[in-house]
Design an enzyme around this catalytic site. Structure first.
Site, PDB file in Angstrom:
ATOM      1  N   GLY A 156       0.792  -1.231   0.000  1.00  0.00           N
ATOM      2  CA  GLY A 156       0.000   0.000   0.000  1.00  0.00           C
ATOM      3  C   GLY A 156       0.818   1.273   0.000  1.00  0.00           C
ATOM      4  O   GLY A 156       0.274   2.362  -0.175  1.00  0.00           O
ATOM      5  N   CYS A 211     -23.068  -7.328 -18.837  1.00  0.00           N
ATOM      6  CA  CYS A 211     -21.843  -7.551 -18.066  1.00  0.00           C
ATOM      7  C   CYS A 211     -20.784  -6.558 -18.506  1.00  0.00           C
ATOM      8  O   CYS A 211     -20.580  -6.340 -19.697  1.00  0.00           O
ATOM      9  CB  CYS A 211     -21.274  -8.941 -18.311  1.00  0.00           C
ATOM     10  SG  CYS A 211     -22.319 -10.293 -17.840  1.00  0.00           S
ATOM     11  N   CYS A 262     -27.850  -9.761 -16.797  1.00  0.00           N
ATOM     12  CA  CYS A 262     -27.243  -9.268 -18.032  1.00  0.00           C
ATOM     13  C   CYS A 262     -28.193  -9.571 -19.191  1.00  0.00           C
ATOM     14  O   CYS A 262     -28.687 -10.694 -19.328  1.00  0.00           O
ATOM     15  CB  CYS A 262     -25.904  -9.965 -18.246  1.00  0.00           C
ATOM     16  SG  CYS A 262     -25.229  -9.772 -19.893  1.00  0.00           S
TER      17      CYS A 262
END
Ligand SMILES: [Zn+2]
Length: 300
Positions: free
Chosen positions: A39, A279, A255
């Site tokens: 990070g 999608c 979808c």
């Protein structure tokens, strides 16, 4: 990019993967540091690339530093393999990295460069995901000075960020950040996970694959190593909520192309104003569709 264009490799002395070996070594060293401190925004000497900043130059430098002739590269933009940005970056890699394979299938790839999405299919330990990052520092919205932001990161002082989230709750009853949601990595540094939707954060958490973030303009690299905690910044009494795609009756939207009810959906507004859903991950959509077709064929 013009398809007829050929990079004059022999005349110009371009190296494999465009960057010279010294540049690649420097990027790899920064990647190792980024992995060692999950990070942490590692500064690096971002090179000029033959494309504008903001078109994925940070991600591309990571990809070009890591790729070898035996690699299979997948490039996606908002989940799609065939959008302009993805096609151009893929062609550039094909031009400058002779011998590599490229693919549209998540499962076949060893290296994935992505803009704003993590693929639907869970990644494996032998895969590396590279995300393109426009703004690496989540603290930039509360502190303009980079020197002070560095101190705040070092001390793990994210109180002003939490205040910002709290103000959202007071004003709108919920946290309104839809993407670039501040995420705490391995219990310390909070990152801007690039503009992936909230939906993708759960796949960043304890991911089997190494995830690398490259910000070319801001000259930063950071990483979420495999099997590392990635927790969205929240309050104890306000649970984290991601997109759930439910209609007014509470039913999960499907979808319109493959019928999947467990993928991240893009809303498509037709010319007549009607709305449909599809999608966002085109490879996932194609695979669900071909699976459904083959099932149908077996039943017929
Ligand atoms: Zn679909």
């Amino acid at each position: 990019m013009n398809k007829q264009y050929e990079l004059p490799l022999a005349d110009s002395g371009y190296n494999f993967a465009f960057l010279d070996e010294f540049a690649k070594r420097e990027v790899r060293r920064c990647i190792l540091k980024a992995i060692a401190i999950p990070g942490y925004q590692t500064p690096y000497a971002s090179r000029e690339m033959p494309m504008g900043r903001g078109f994925g130059t940070g991600g591309l430098q990571l990809t070009l530093s890591l790729i070898g002739p035996s690699d299979c590269l997948k490039v996606i933009d908002q989940g799609a393999d065939d959008s302009v940005n993805a096609v151009n970056l893929r062609q550039f890699a094909e031009l400058t990295c002779p011998g590599i394979d490229t693919t549209e299938h998540t499962g076949d790839s060893s290296l994935i460069q992505s803009r704003h999405r993590i693929p639907e299919h869970p990644l494996r330990e032998d895969q590396v995901l590279v995300l393109q990052v426009p703004y690496p520092d989540p603290l930039v919205i509360v502190e303009p000075s980079e020197a002070r932001r560095k101190v705040m990161h070092g001390e793990g002082d994210y109180s002003r960020l939490l205040t910002k989230l709290y103000e959202d709750i007071v004003q709108f009853d919920e946290i309104t950040i839809s993407h670039r949601y501040p995420t705490r990595i391995n219990g310390h540094y909070v990152i801007d996970p690039s503009p992936i939707p909230r939906y993708d954060l759960r796949r960043l958490d304890q991911s089997r694959a190494l995830t690398l973030f490259g910000a070319g303009r801001e000259k930063k690299i950071y990483a979420v190593p495999p099997y590392t905690r990635a927790e969205p910044l929240v309050f104890d009494d306000v649970p984290f909520r991601s997109e759930d795609f439910r209609d007014a009756r509470g039913e999960r939207l499907a979808c319109g192309r493959c019928g999947s009810r467990d993928s991240f959906l893009d809303e498509i507004v037709q010319d007549d104003g009607s709305r449909s859903w599809q999608c966002s991950d085109s490879d996932y959509c194609n695979q669900v569709l071909s699976q459904a077709n083959s099932d149908e064929g077996m039943n017929a």
